[in-house]
Design a protein around this motif. Structure first.
Motif, mmCIF file in Angstrom:
data_model
loop_
_atom_site.group_PDB
_atom_site.id
_atom_site.type_symbol
_atom_site.label_atom_id
_atom_site.label_comp_id
_atom_site.label_asym_id
_atom_site.label_seq_id
_atom_site.Cartn_x
_atom_site.Cartn_y
_atom_site.Cartn_z
ATOM 1 N N GLU A 1 -8.979 -17.878 -44.046
ATOM 2 C CA GLU A 1 -9.193 -16.963 -42.744
ATOM 3 C C GLU A 1 -8.768 -17.679 -41.488
ATOM 4 O O GLU A 1 -8.107 -17.524 -40.491
ATOM 5 C CB GLU A 1 -10.481 -16.471 -42.465
ATOM 6 C CG GLU A 1 -10.831 -15.262 -43.439
ATOM 7 C CD GLU A 1 -9.759 -14.073 -43.110
ATOM 8 O OE1 GLU A 1 -10.071 -13.792 -42.038
ATOM 9 O OE2 GLU A 1 -9.394 -13.564 -43.973
ATOM 10 N N ILE A 2 -9.444 -19.076 -41.473
ATOM 11 C CA ILE A 2 -9.199 -20.251 -40.546
ATOM 12 C C ILE A 2 -7.583 -20.538 -40.276
ATOM 13 O O ILE A 2 -7.008 -20.376 -39.272
ATOM 14 C CB ILE A 2 -10.061 -21.370 -40.506
ATOM 15 C CG1 ILE A 2 -11.324 -20.939 -40.473
ATOM 16 C CG2 ILE A 2 -9.544 -22.419 -39.484
ATOM 17 C CD1 ILE A 2 -12.108 -22.322 -40.873
ATOM 18 N N ALA A 3 -7.152 -20.529 -41.402
ATOM 19 C CA ALA A 3 -5.645 -21.050 -41.389
ATOM 20 C C ALA A 3 -4.533 -20.086 -41.057
ATOM 21 O O ALA A 3 -3.705 -19.844 -39.993
ATOM 22 C CB ALA A 3 -5.041 -21.561 -43.010
ATOM 23 N N ARG A 4 -4.968 -18.693 -41.553
ATOM 24 C CA ARG A 4 -4.291 -17.448 -40.904
ATOM 25 C C ARG A 4 -4.323 -17.346 -39.550
ATOM 26 O O ARG A 4 -3.544 -16.981 -38.806
ATOM 27 C CB ARG A 4 -4.622 -16.156 -41.736
ATOM 28 C CG ARG A 4 -4.025 -14.775 -41.369
ATOM 29 C CD ARG A 4 -4.679 -13.717 -41.878
ATOM 30 N NE ARG A 4 -6.233 -13.897 -41.611
ATOM 31 C CZ ARG A 4 -6.404 -13.079 -40.357
ATOM 32 N NH1 ARG A 4 -5.484 -12.721 -39.537
ATOM 33 N NH2 ARG A 4 -7.894 -13.310 -40.142
ATOM 34 N N GLY A 5 -5.925 -17.352 -39.021
ATOM 35 C CA GLY A 5 -6.102 -17.094 -37.469
ATOM 36 C C GLY A 5 -5.260 -17.982 -36.616
ATOM 37 O O GLY A 5 -4.693 -17.659 -35.518
ATOM 38 N N LEU A 6 -5.475 -19.339 -37.076
ATOM 39 C CA LEU A 6 -4.996 -20.463 -36.360
ATOM 40 C C LEU A 6 -3.400 -20.200 -36.345
ATOM 41 O O LEU A 6 -2.790 -20.399 -34.933
ATOM 42 C CB LEU A 6 -5.306 -21.816 -37.163
ATOM 43 C CG LEU A 6 -4.852 -23.258 -36.133
ATOM 44 C CD1 LEU A 6 -5.446 -23.092 -34.947
ATOM 45 C CD2 LEU A 6 -5.166 -24.247 -37.132
#
Length: 213
Positions: free
Chosen positions: A136-141
């Motif tokens: 989720e962090i990687a996608r959002g970032l």
């Protein structure tokens, strides 16, 4: 299952989760008992075991709930900024924000992480939940950086690991020396140049470089 039980179950689960967070933060994951959690929540052991099989399962439910809440809050704050107004430093300011209530969660998750380091099975399970959060962090970032006119030049999952390490390491120092290092200060100082170094400017539709700051 009877309708009444179905309607009550989410409330029961929410009360147990809230009580567990308080008990874990106050007494520690190992020291807090299921009885203490049930007493705080106002439910019986039977209610506990109808929702969770163990304290580990309860913690992991807390982990997923906390992760979803943090990701949703950050996404909402970033999405409230118009594309033309979102800068790299503005993005960092949102990512660096730390809610005062985060201290309790930090105490709980740090102790469980230490438990997982000693217990291979717990480590394996925690790693699965960590991986979902990192995704989720990687996608959002990736998406949010694109809105500032930049594209990552490194693996997004590896960068997510680094950002989590900075966050958790920074909070450890902040909670020990709050007057010297306010929570989020390291991110505010170093995250913008780090992200700039690990990304490249996108071309605009006219072929020129995108404005970043």
């Amino acid at each position: 299952m009877p309708k009444g039980v179905t309607k009550r179950r989410p409330r029961t689960r929410a009360a147990l989760l809230g009580a567990a967070l308080e008990a874990f933060a106050e007494h520690g994951f190992h020291a807090a008992s299921i009885e203490q959690i049930c007493e705080r929540a106002g439910y019986t052991r039977g209610a506990f075991y109808s929702n969770f099989s163990s304290k580990e399962e309860l913690f992991l439910a807390l982990f997923d709930e906390h992760s979803a809440r943090i990701v949703a809050r950050i996404t909402e704050l970033i999405d409230s900024v118009a594309d033309q107004d979102l800068t790299l430093q503005g993005l960092v300011e949102i990512l660096a924000d730390v809610d005062p209530a985060e201290r309790d969660w930090y105490l709980v998750t740090t102790e469980f992480t230490l438990h997982a380091i000693r217990d291979p099975q717990a480590a394996w399970v925690l790693a699965q939940h960590d991986a979902r959060l990192r995704a989720e962090i990687a996608r959002g970032l990736t998406e949010h950086l694109h809105r500032t006119g930049r594209t990552l030049t490194v693996d997004a999952d590896a960068l997510a690991r680094l950002l989590i390490a900075i966050r958790e390491g920074g909070l450890a120092q902040s909670y020990v020396e709050p007057d010297q290092l306010p929570p989020g200060q390291l991110e505010r100082l170093f995250l913008a140049p780090l992200l700039a170094a690990l990304s490249t400017e996108d071309d605009t539709t006219t072929g020129g470089p995108a404005a970043v700051l």
